[in-house]
Design a protein around this motif. Structure first.
Motif, PDB file in Angstrom:
ATOM      1  N   GLN A  24       0.822  -1.210   0.000  1.00 44.81           N
ATOM      2  CA  GLN A  24       0.000   0.000   0.000  1.00 44.81           C
ATOM      3  C   GLN A  24       0.855   1.260   0.000  1.00 44.81           C
ATOM      4  O   GLN A  24       0.555   2.215  -0.710  1.00 44.81           O
ATOM      5  N   LYS A  25       1.910   1.266   0.786  1.00 45.37           N
ATOM      6  CA  LYS A  25       2.779   2.449   0.851  1.00 45.37           C
ATOM      7  C   LYS A  25       3.457   2.696  -0.494  1.00 45.37           C
ATOM      8  O   LYS A  25       3.520   3.827  -0.973  1.00 45.37           O
ATOM      9  N   GLN A  28       0.950   4.066  -2.952  1.00 51.98           N
ATOM     10  CA  GLN A  28       0.675   5.475  -2.699  1.00 51.98           C
ATOM     11  C   GLN A  28       1.805   6.367  -3.219  1.00 51.98           C
ATOM     12  O   GLN A  28       1.558   7.492  -3.645  1.00 51.98           O
ATOM     13  N   GLN A  29       3.036   5.878  -3.177  1.00 53.32           N
ATOM     14  CA  GLN A  29       4.153   6.653  -3.714  1.00 53.32           C
ATOM     15  C   GLN A  29       4.090   6.707  -5.238  1.00 53.32           C
ATOM     16  O   GLN A  29       4.532   7.673  -5.842  1.00 53.32           O
ATOM     17  N   CYS A  30       3.546   5.676  -5.870  1.00 51.51           N
ATOM     18  CA  CYS A  30       3.414   5.651  -7.333  1.00 51.51           C
ATOM     19  C   CYS A  30       2.203   6.431  -7.823  1.00 51.51           C
ATOM     20  O   CYS A  30       2.158   6.826  -8.983  1.00 51.51           O
ATOM     21  N   ARG A  31       1.239   6.636  -6.967  1.00 56.01           N
ATOM     22  CA  ARG A  31      -0.046   7.229  -7.370  1.00 56.01           C
ATOM     23  C   ARG A  31       0.088   8.571  -8.104  1.00 56.01           C
ATOM     24  O   ARG A  31      -0.553   8.753  -9.145  1.00 56.01           O
ATOM     25  N   ILE A  45      -6.325   1.012  -6.944  1.00 57.12           N
ATOM     26  CA  ILE A  45      -5.036   0.459  -7.383  1.00 57.12           C
ATOM     27  C   ILE A  45      -4.861  -0.898  -6.719  1.00 57.12           C
ATOM     28  O   ILE A  45      -5.001  -1.020  -5.505  1.00 57.12           O
ATOM     29  N   THR A  46      -4.563  -1.906  -7.532  1.00 59.39           N
ATOM     30  CA  THR A  46      -4.253  -3.230  -6.987  1.00 59.39           C
ATOM     31  C   THR A  46      -2.827  -3.587  -7.375  1.00 59.39           C
ATOM     32  O   THR A  46      -2.372  -3.266  -8.467  1.00 59.39           O
ATOM     33  N   VAL A  47      -2.122  -4.232  -6.475  1.00 59.56           N
ATOM     34  CA  VAL A  47      -0.739  -4.642  -6.693  1.00 59.56           C
ATOM     35  C   VAL A  47      -0.721  -6.153  -6.889  1.00 59.56           C
ATOM     36  O   VAL A  47      -1.125  -6.891  -5.999  1.00 59.56           O
ATOM     37  N   SER A  48      -0.257  -6.599  -8.065  1.00 58.77           N
ATOM     38  CA  SER A  48      -0.186  -8.043  -8.311  1.00 58.77           C
ATOM     39  C   SER A  48       1.229  -8.582  -8.112  1.00 58.77           C
ATOM     40  O   SER A  48       1.393  -9.739  -7.741  1.00 58.77           O
ATOM     41  N   GLU A  49       2.239  -7.764  -8.374  1.00 58.03           N
ATOM     42  CA  GLU A  49       3.629  -8.177  -8.158  1.00 58.03           C
ATOM     43  C   GLU A  49       4.360  -7.085  -7.401  1.00 58.03           C
ATOM     44  O   GLU A  49       4.192  -5.904  -7.679  1.00 58.03           O
TER      45      GLU A  49
END
Length: 107
Positions: A24-25, A28-31, A45-49
């Motif tokens: 999550q952190k 948020q930095q990539c957002r 936003i979902t993180v798969s890798e």
């Protein structure tokens, strides 16, 4: 009526998966960099890798973006909003600006 009560009970009892705080952190930095690449508001936003190598962090995943169609001069602004899916790659490196690649996914 009983079926509605049953689904409400099952929904509250079923375990909810909480995403990893590190994912999550990083998301948020990539957002902000992702928001600059797409037209619209990022809804999800979902993180798969997620890979961390020293100071570099690599993220891959999908995001939902709410887009409002463009208008021509003199036309009314559209009242509908499209939910568009994008795939993304984001690379964080220390304090440097995030490097992102965004690809629109077909529905």
């Amino acid at each position: 009526m009983i079926a509605l009560l049953w689904t409400a009970v099952v929904a509250t009892v079923s375990p909810q998966t909480t995403p990893d705080p590190a994912h999550q952190k990083a998301a948020q930095q990539c957002r902000p960099a992702l928001a600059r690449k797409v037209r619209g508001e990022i809804a999800d936003i979902t993180v798969s890798e997620f890979h961390k190598h020293g100071t570099k962090t690599l993220l891959k995943g999908q995001m939902a973006v709410l887009e409002r169609p463009s208008t021509k001069p003199g036309e009314m602004s559209p009242t509908h909003v499209r939910n568009v899916r994008y795939g993304y790659d984001c690379q964080l490196s220390g304090r440097a600006r995030a490097r992102v690649k965004v690809l629109r996914l077909e529905d």
